[in-house]
Design an enzyme around this catalytic site. Structure first.
Site, PDB file in Angstrom:
ATOM      1  N   ARG A 139      -0.706 -36.899 -18.643  1.00  0.00           N
ATOM      2  CA  ARG A 139      -0.555 -35.332 -17.875  1.00  0.00           C
ATOM      3  C   ARG A 139      -1.521 -34.391 -18.441  1.00  0.00           C
ATOM      4  O   ARG A 139      -2.236 -33.554 -17.853  1.00  0.00           O
ATOM      5  CB  ARG A 139       0.811 -34.901 -17.526  1.00  0.00           C
ATOM      6  CG  ARG A 139       1.572 -35.508 -16.379  1.00  0.00           C
ATOM      7  CD  ARG A 139       3.030 -35.215 -16.294  1.00  0.00           C
ATOM      8  NE  ARG A 139       3.515 -35.910 -15.218  1.00  0.00           N
ATOM      9  CZ  ARG A 139       4.863 -35.989 -14.816  1.00  0.00           C
ATOM     10  NH1 ARG A 139       5.715 -35.280 -15.667  1.00  0.00           N
ATOM     11  NH2 ARG A 139       5.102 -36.652 -13.555  1.00  0.00           N
ATOM     12  N   TYR A 148      -2.369 -37.190  -8.780  1.00  0.00           N
ATOM     13  CA  TYR A 148      -1.898 -38.271  -9.285  1.00  0.00           C
ATOM     14  C   TYR A 148      -0.875 -38.115 -10.467  1.00  0.00           C
ATOM     15  O   TYR A 148      -1.153 -36.759 -11.116  1.00  0.00           O
ATOM     16  CB  TYR A 148      -2.579 -39.432  -9.509  1.00  0.00           C
ATOM     17  CG  TYR A 148      -3.903 -39.543 -10.282  1.00  0.00           C
ATOM     18  CD1 TYR A 148      -4.403 -38.540 -11.066  1.00  0.00           C
ATOM     19  CD2 TYR A 148      -5.088 -40.378 -10.091  1.00  0.00           C
ATOM     20  CE1 TYR A 148      -5.706 -38.288 -11.746  1.00  0.00           C
ATOM     21  CE2 TYR A 148      -6.327 -40.374 -10.785  1.00  0.00           C
ATOM     22  CZ  TYR A 148      -6.443 -39.384 -11.515  1.00  0.00           C
ATOM     23  OH  TYR A 148      -7.730 -39.166 -12.326  1.00  0.00           O
ATOM     24  N   GLU A 149      -0.463 -38.838 -11.362  1.00  0.00           N
ATOM     25  CA  GLU A 149       0.727 -38.584 -12.336  1.00  0.00           C
ATOM     26  C   GLU A 149       1.596 -37.403 -12.127  1.00  0.00           C
ATOM     27  O   GLU A 149       2.048 -36.682 -12.887  1.00  0.00           O
ATOM     28  CB  GLU A 149      -0.359 -38.225 -13.695  1.00  0.00           C
ATOM     29  CG  GLU A 149      -1.378 -39.143 -14.009  1.00  0.00           C
ATOM     30  CD  GLU A 149      -0.944 -40.147 -14.194  1.00  0.00           C
ATOM     31  OE1 GLU A 149      -0.051 -40.604 -14.568  1.00  0.00           O
ATOM     32  OE2 GLU A 149      -1.641 -41.307 -13.915  1.00  0.00           O
ATOM     33  N   GLY A 150       2.209 -37.448 -10.921  1.00  0.00           N
ATOM     34  CA  GLY A 150       2.950 -36.439 -10.378  1.00  0.00           C
ATOM     35  C   GLY A 150       2.224 -35.452  -9.753  1.00  0.00           C
ATOM     36  O   GLY A 150       1.525 -34.574 -10.427  1.00  0.00           O
ATOM     37  N   GLN A 183       5.080 -31.167 -10.611  1.00  0.00           N
ATOM     38  CA  GLN A 183       4.640 -30.480 -12.028  1.00  0.00           C
ATOM     39  C   GLN A 183       5.612 -29.085 -12.044  1.00  0.00           C
ATOM     40  O   GLN A 183       6.171 -28.799 -13.019  1.00  0.00           O
ATOM     41  CB  GLN A 183       3.363 -30.157 -12.287  1.00  0.00           C
ATOM     42  CG  GLN A 183       2.382 -31.410 -12.381  1.00  0.00           C
ATOM     43  CD  GLN A 183       3.067 -32.612 -13.316  1.00  0.00           C
ATOM     44  OE1 GLN A 183       3.494 -32.118 -14.481  1.00  0.00           O
ATOM     45  NE2 GLN A 183       2.902 -33.741 -12.723  1.00  0.00           N
TER      46      GLN A 183
END
Lengths: 579, 579
Positions: free
Chosen positions: A297, A434-436, A441
């Site tokens: 992140r 991506y990555e949440g 977030q």
């Protein structure tokens, strides 16, 4: 074709003047023999060369050629092989790796700056070393000693690379419902079966082995996210000498056709009784994976900033070259550079003010992680934890904003592939997803980072900032103090609302906090100026930029807070069928 | 693959309930025999069918195949030929054309709705009939009778198509410095020489002739923009029977590779002593071209709205289908549709609230143009003139915002080409750039539409709105009244600043005015609700959406006004070299 020159001047200013990290490094027993200012500068210079010379000039080719799947093999753009070899040879792939396993042991603050440069040069390429570094972090923290000794040196050296295998077709943000299974084998290994999608760097021939970190469920797994375990599944199983020899049961099903980052092989991976090794405790895989996720992140923030920096450089250069309209000349047959037009100049200054604050912010968060690691400083750990979702969401949202604005500076030419601006927009767009996703977030920030302790960590931070800017004021202090007061007041209001209201306001709230913290970054930039060290141009640029930020960017907070304060009852009063 | 269903319900609501245009049409001698509510509905139904069945399902193919140049000929995606034939046969290409020359004579308010549907179906395709319609408007107003009789019927019928040739490599927004020349020939024609870039629909074989409207300079031209003349340059010169037979000296040099709208042939056109005919007075070409530009600028708004509508429909459908996370179920193995998540729902409702206000706005501006045309109403003409740059800039900026947000609803799948969401982002992006960048629109609005009369036209409009919402209040009135007051106050402040300050605030100011006017659109939507005509679902949707807009979108104005009020002295205090 878009150009790139690493902003080493501003990077060094952040590391050594704004945050004075060289002084910090000298105080740490683990760092004082490894790094000092001159070493850091040399490392950055070398990284800049690779980015400027081996990657940036060819990123448009990587976009056009892309990763190609043929007969189960994935090939990458040609220059990726040489650039990756340069990175590996220079030890870059293990830059912040643990020296006990062959890493270079450099602080995160330094590797974060290298990340930014790699992302400016080519986000798609940056994912190969990026995922590897993330996998190393997870292994270092959760694997047993034998596994670490088998895998980490090869990963740090760049001989092998890593992936994270989370998503399934029906399970993305909601990993609890995943179906990939792990059956215990007769030895201490497991048989992994299932299909994963969106696996970055899932298959390629850059490295001689690929180490997949795979989430799967054991037969006795509890339902939901508490039943997920983490497995190491190498593409090639190792022989007794630790050499990758036997092809494991993992194959690439297809690669995705995407909006951008075409040089990144985004794979569907099929695991068919693949041999895997449990990492960490059974059913605790999600916690292990979050170690890697949190690392990634931060890297997402670098993607936003990296793309924005390159976008800015090219828009600035175009704005100085392109002659349209008359701002000073009176001759109707002549024209002036468009940087003289107030609106073009405004777009450039907005990008510059956000980028430089973003760089200071990234350095700050990375230095907090370093302090948490080397000093075991709990306050720094808490604050890094608080700021991680902002780094991911806000820096990538501003990344898209910057790339779109920079493209706009080019007028019609911004829409033409040849100039490279549209690729930056397409490439950076993924970082918001991506990555949440950035919405996730924001929910994480609002609920798990702020509401969870009734805003205690955040308010303590804001209070410290408030004391600092009052005790040593500069040209940012008045506007910043006002913004902090408004933010605290609205934080109290938000914290009294219920879960649904907090959730619907989460994105705007994260943005409001971020804009205020970026104001603090400008405070720190101005505070670090020193006429004995910095040129008059540099000092004036920073001071004017700080002034611009506080008076023409920070006021966005008022819109965000007013939106948060607005009555959102309609959101659920409108029924699903009425949308 | 992304779907599309024409929002006929809301279109009809706008035409007949919100603005009651059927009543207006019945009062106009030129319209009463041409159109009534039932005719309009039938026309819209048929247009919807073409868009839904012949264009939308294949727009991803148009994106992938694109316009192709080979041996000097441009071919288009295969289904473009059949769809264009359907449009021509149905008389759509001459929908709002003058009946004296074979047009259907329909009001602009109706063609604007058809434009929206075409843009939802495929922006790239919509440009072919769109440019033709624009060329017709310019010819109708400025060409002599012979030329009109020669060209308009063939353009209205769709047999021929039109272009506008303005931009040169060094002259985009600044047309005054263009170099294309026109030398008088021995007859009443001219020899046109020069090179034009970014010519939409510049070459293709959809139609048997292409009518280029070209800006060029006569030998005795004064310098700058006052020395530009307009010429008609047909691809094929006509014989005495008016048939296109002789190839003229205009050839396509190349076609651009773009971020999106790949089905549109964006050409470099080389004019080599091409025969052209002067349209309008010598040196007055820019004024003539602006007739066409203003028409096109409204169409740009339809591009923003059209893409946003399609993005919304697909995001909504996905949000109802996609199961992730638990909002109501307690079973950890199950998941609920993501429309139940507050943040996803918020993104959808923001898009819906902006789209529906946008549709009401587009109908309003078009109806003002109709009133200016059919009643010669000066007030309507003034207001249409005021609102044109908002239609172009704000509707396209919101178009990108909507497409990006809708893509975000899809998570990772939004980034994959297969789902079609990323194409909408790429396609709509151009609308913020061409026909005068949105920055230029904002400058036009701020300086030529507001400052020019010290805000008189705008303030009169706001005053009328204020009186209306006070005399017949609904659930939007309080918030809207407050926003109007703030806007008027800041308008007075802005108008006291100098040219540079106005210019640097122009974009934010245009946005602030637009958000307030969109609030008025929601007032009109709610006002038009009638429980005898509309379903309970429809009424609740409109009322909740209006409430959402006023409390969760309109507050953005506070951030914009605070930004405008901020001291921007740094913009020019930072020198060019310090950027």
């Amino acid at each position: 074709m878009s150009q790139y020159q690493a902003p080493l001047n501003d990077i060094n200013f952040n590391l050594f003047d704004v945050w004075q990290l060289d002084q910090y490094w000298q105080q740490q027993s683990e760092l004082q023999d490894v790094i000092e200012a001159d070493t850091a500068k040399a490392i950055l210079d070398e990284a800049a060369k690779i980015c400027e010379q081996q990657l940036a000039p060819f990123s448009h080719i990587a976009d056009a050629v892309g990763a190609q799947l043929k007969d189960g093999k994935v090939t990458l753009p040609e220059h990726y092989y040489t650039a990756y070899a340069s990175l590996s040879e220079g030890g870059w792939t293990g830059l912040s790796g643990d020296p006990d396993y062959g890493g270079m042991g450099m602080p995160k603050a330094l590797s974060m700056m290298v990340d930014e440069m790699l992302c400016s040069a080519d986000i798609a390429f940056s994912l190969y070393p990026g995922l590897t570094a993330g996998a190393c972090v997870a292994l270092l923290q959760h694997a047993d000693e034998i596994t670490k000794n088998q895998y980490l040196p090869k990963l740090y050296s760049g001989e092998w690379s890593g992936t994270m295998c989370l998503t399934e077709a029906h399970a993305g943000s909601d990993l609890g419902i995943m179906r990939t299974s792990a059956r215990p084998a007769t030895d201490d290994s497991y048989q992994i079966s299932g299909s994963k999608i969106f696996i970055t760097a899932g298959e390629h021939d850059l490295t001689s082995n690929i180490v997949h970190l795979v989430l799967a469920k054991l037969p006795d797994a509890p339902a939901g996210s508490k039943g997920i375990s983490l497995f190491l599944v190498p593409k090639f199983l190792l022989n007794e000498q630790g050499e990758p020899v036997t092809r494991n049961g993992v194959t690439v099903g297809s690669i995705e056709h995407k909006m951008g980052i075409n040089g990144s092989a985004t794979c569907v991976l099929n695991f068919d009784n693949a041999t895997g090794y449990l990492i960490g405790e059974p059913h605790r895989g999600l916690a292990c994976m979050f170690t890697m996720m949190n690392y990634e992140r931060l890297s997402m923030g670098s993607q936003g900033l990296g793309a924005a920096e390159r976008a800015y450089q090219n828009a600035l250069s175009y704005a100085k070259d392109r002659l349209q309209g008359r701002t000073t000349t009176k001759d109707p047959n002549k024209a002036d550079a468009i940087i003289g037009h107030a609106d073009v100049r405004r777009m450039l200054l907005n990008i510059k003010a956000l980028n430089e604050a973003g760089r200071t912010f990234a350095t700050w968060v990375a230095s907090l992680l370093d302090k948490a690691k080397y000093d075991n400083c709990q306050l720094s750990a808490q604050r890094a934890n608080l700021l991680t979702p902002i780094t991911k969401a806000f820096m990538t949202d501003r990344g898209l904003e910057a790339c779109v604005a920079a493209q706009q500076v080019f007028g019609g030419h911004g829409y033409i592939k040849e100039w490279g601006m549209e690729q930056l927009v397409r490439d950076v767009r993924i970082a918001q997803i991506y990555e949440g996703t950035n919405g996730i977030q924001a929910a994480d920030f609002m609920l798990r980072k702020v509401a969870v302790d009734h805003g205690a960590v955040l308010k303590a931070l804001l209070s410290d900032i408030s004391i600092e800017i009052t005790s040593a004021p500069n040209n940012t202090s008045v506007a910043l103090q006002r913004a902090i007061s408004g933010l605290i007041q609205h934080t109290d209001i938000v914290l009294q609302t219920d879960l649904k209201v907090m959730s619907q306001n989460a994105c705007d709230y994260l943005d409001a906090v971020a804009y205020v913290l970026y104001g603090y970054m400008w405070y720190r930039n101005v505070k670090a100026l020193d006429s004995n060290k910095h040129s008059a141009d540099f000092i004036n640029a920073k001071q004017q930029c700080a002034h611009w930020y506080c008076h023409k960017v920070l006021p966005r907070v008022e819109g965000l807070l007013a939106t948060i304060a607005g009555d959102g009852a309609a959101l659920f009063a409108l029924e699903d069928v009425q949308f």
